[in-house]
Motif scaffolding. Structure first.
Motif, mmCIF file in Angstrom:
data_model
loop_
_atom_site.group_PDB
_atom_site.id
_atom_site.type_symbol
_atom_site.label_atom_id
_atom_site.label_comp_id
_atom_site.label_asym_id
_atom_site.label_seq_id
_atom_site.Cartn_x
_atom_site.Cartn_y
_atom_site.Cartn_z
ATOM 1 N N PHE A 134 0.830 -1.205 0.000
ATOM 2 C CA PHE A 134 0.000 0.000 0.000
ATOM 3 C C PHE A 134 0.864 1.255 0.000
ATOM 4 C CE2 PHE A 134 -1.831 3.342 2.699
ATOM 5 C CZ PHE A 134 -2.930 3.694 1.946
ATOM 6 N N ARG A 135 1.804 1.317 0.930
ATOM 7 C CA ARG A 135 2.674 2.506 1.040
ATOM 8 C C ARG A 135 3.470 2.745 -0.230
ATOM 9 N NH1 ARG A 135 4.868 1.852 7.245
ATOM 10 N NH2 ARG A 135 2.935 2.574 8.217
ATOM 11 N N GLU A 136 4.011 1.682 -0.785
ATOM 12 C CA GLU A 136 4.808 1.803 -2.016
ATOM 13 C C GLU A 136 3.947 2.313 -3.175
ATOM 14 O OE1 GLU A 136 7.871 1.752 -4.733
ATOM 15 O OE2 GLU A 136 8.004 1.588 -2.549
ATOM 16 N N ARG B 185 -0.035 16.436 1.037
ATOM 17 C CA ARG B 185 0.722 15.642 2.001
ATOM 18 C C ARG B 185 0.083 14.270 2.166
ATOM 19 N NH1 ARG B 185 3.035 19.623 1.269
ATOM 20 N NH2 ARG B 185 4.029 21.087 2.662
ATOM 21 N N GLN B 186 0.917 13.289 2.406
ATOM 22 C CA GLN B 186 0.461 11.946 2.766
ATOM 23 C C GLN B 186 0.905 11.675 4.195
ATOM 24 O OE1 GLN B 186 2.160 9.095 0.057
ATOM 25 N NE2 GLN B 186 0.778 9.660 -1.618
ATOM 26 N N GLN B 187 -0.008 11.118 4.973
ATOM 27 C CA GLN B 187 0.310 10.696 6.334
ATOM 28 C C GLN B 187 0.079 9.193 6.406
ATOM 29 O OE1 GLN B 187 -1.509 13.208 9.399
ATOM 30 N NE2 GLN B 187 -1.995 14.647 7.767
ATOM 31 N N HIS B 188 1.137 8.446 6.670
ATOM 32 C CA HIS B 188 1.066 6.986 6.711
ATOM 33 C C HIS B 188 0.903 6.544 8.169
ATOM 34 C CE1 HIS B 188 2.452 6.260 2.484
ATOM 35 N NE2 HIS B 188 2.710 7.541 2.639
ATOM 36 N N ASN B 189 -0.101 5.731 8.434
ATOM 37 C CA ASN B 189 -0.412 5.268 9.781
ATOM 38 C C ASN B 189 0.771 4.487 10.358
ATOM 39 O OD1 ASN B 189 -1.607 4.237 12.137
ATOM 40 N ND2 ASN B 189 -3.534 3.766 11.114
ATOM 41 N N ASP C 231 -5.509 3.525 6.899
ATOM 42 C CA ASP C 231 -4.087 3.286 6.685
ATOM 43 C C ASP C 231 -3.326 4.563 6.383
ATOM 44 O OD1 ASP C 231 -3.917 0.265 6.769
ATOM 45 O OD2 ASP C 231 -5.566 0.599 5.360
ATOM 46 N N GLY C 232 -4.034 5.607 6.068
ATOM 47 C CA GLY C 232 -3.377 6.867 5.787
ATOM 48 C C GLY C 232 -4.363 7.999 5.607
ATOM 49 N N ILE C 233 -3.787 9.192 5.586
ATOM 50 C CA ILE C 233 -4.561 10.414 5.365
ATOM 51 C C ILE C 233 -3.864 11.200 4.260
ATOM 52 C CG2 ILE C 233 -5.342 12.605 6.358
ATOM 53 C CD1 ILE C 233 -5.223 11.208 9.123
ATOM 54 N N ALA C 234 -4.628 11.625 3.275
ATOM 55 C CA ALA C 234 -4.107 12.523 2.239
ATOM 56 C C ALA C 234 -4.738 13.888 2.468
ATOM 57 C CB ALA C 234 -4.457 12.012 0.852
ATOM 58 N N GLU C 235 -3.928 14.930 2.352
ATOM 59 C CA GLU C 235 -4.439 16.290 2.515
ATOM 60 C C GLU C 235 -3.967 17.156 1.355
ATOM 61 O OE1 GLU C 235 -4.782 17.093 7.226
ATOM 62 O OE2 GLU C 235 -2.778 17.278 6.384
ATOM 63 N N THR D 200 4.291 6.202 -4.772
ATOM 64 C CA THR D 200 4.977 6.285 -6.068
ATOM 65 C C THR D 200 3.975 6.324 -7.218
ATOM 66 O OG1 THR D 200 5.273 3.874 -6.128
ATOM 67 C CG2 THR D 200 7.090 5.176 -5.249
ATOM 68 N N THR D 201 3.379 5.186 -7.514
ATOM 69 C CA THR D 201 2.493 5.076 -8.680
ATOM 70 C C THR D 201 1.315 6.053 -8.593
ATOM 71 O OG1 THR D 201 3.105 2.752 -8.895
ATOM 72 C CG2 THR D 201 1.118 3.478 -10.064
ATOM 73 N N HIS D 202 0.621 6.057 -7.464
ATOM 74 C CA HIS D 202 -0.556 6.930 -7.355
ATOM 75 C C HIS D 202 -0.144 8.407 -7.334
ATOM 76 C CE1 HIS D 202 -4.760 7.779 -6.739
ATOM 77 N NE2 HIS D 202 -4.446 8.588 -5.731
ATOM 78 N N LEU D 203 0.945 8.713 -6.674
ATOM 79 C CA LEU D 203 1.423 10.095 -6.631
ATOM 80 C C LEU D 203 1.708 10.619 -8.041
ATOM 81 C CD1 LEU D 203 2.101 12.398 -4.702
ATOM 82 C CD2 LEU D 203 4.418 11.476 -4.566
#
Length: 112
Positions: free
Chosen positions: A19-21, A44-48, A62-66, A25-28
């Motif tokens: 998920f983090r990878e 910003r991405q915040q990873h749990n 699993d995360g927060i995108a802002e 990378t790909t989604h960004l």
């Protein structure tokens, strides 16, 4: 200032590392490819960390995108764009559990 906050749950069967990878990378890259994403003032991405005190329930995300915007109109321009629907939302299906992920547009108020 308008803030778009996405509370993101990973797709069932996907590991935290996968998920983090993918998200970082790909989604960004998919998000950056959408011309309307340029109306954002930041992202910003915040990873749990999955660390939580014993007396508190863990957040089911699993995360927060802002992302920040000058106006609600700018945020909606991005959300209503072809790139949002045809690139970003389509790519979401590769790593996000869309039944659990939530979005909120808010007006930030600072008191400092």
């Amino acid at each position: 200032m308008i803030k778009m906050t996405l509370l993101i749950a990973r797709k069932p069967g996907m590991s935290v590392e996968e998920f983090r990878e993918y998200w970082g990378t790909t989604h960004l890259k998919a998000v950056a490819s959408v011309p309307e994403s340029k109306v954002s003032r930041g992202y910003r991405q915040q990873h749990n960390t999955y660390v939580v005190p014993d007396h508190t329930a863990a957040a089911p995300f699993d995360g927060i995108a802002e992302a920040w915007y000058d106006s609600i109109e700018d945020a909606m321009t991005f959300i209503n764009s072809d790139g949002w629907w045809n690139i970003i939302k389509r790519d979401d299906l590769n790593f996000i559990d869309i039944t659990k992920t939530q979005i909120m547009l808010s007006e930030e108020r600072r008191f400092d």
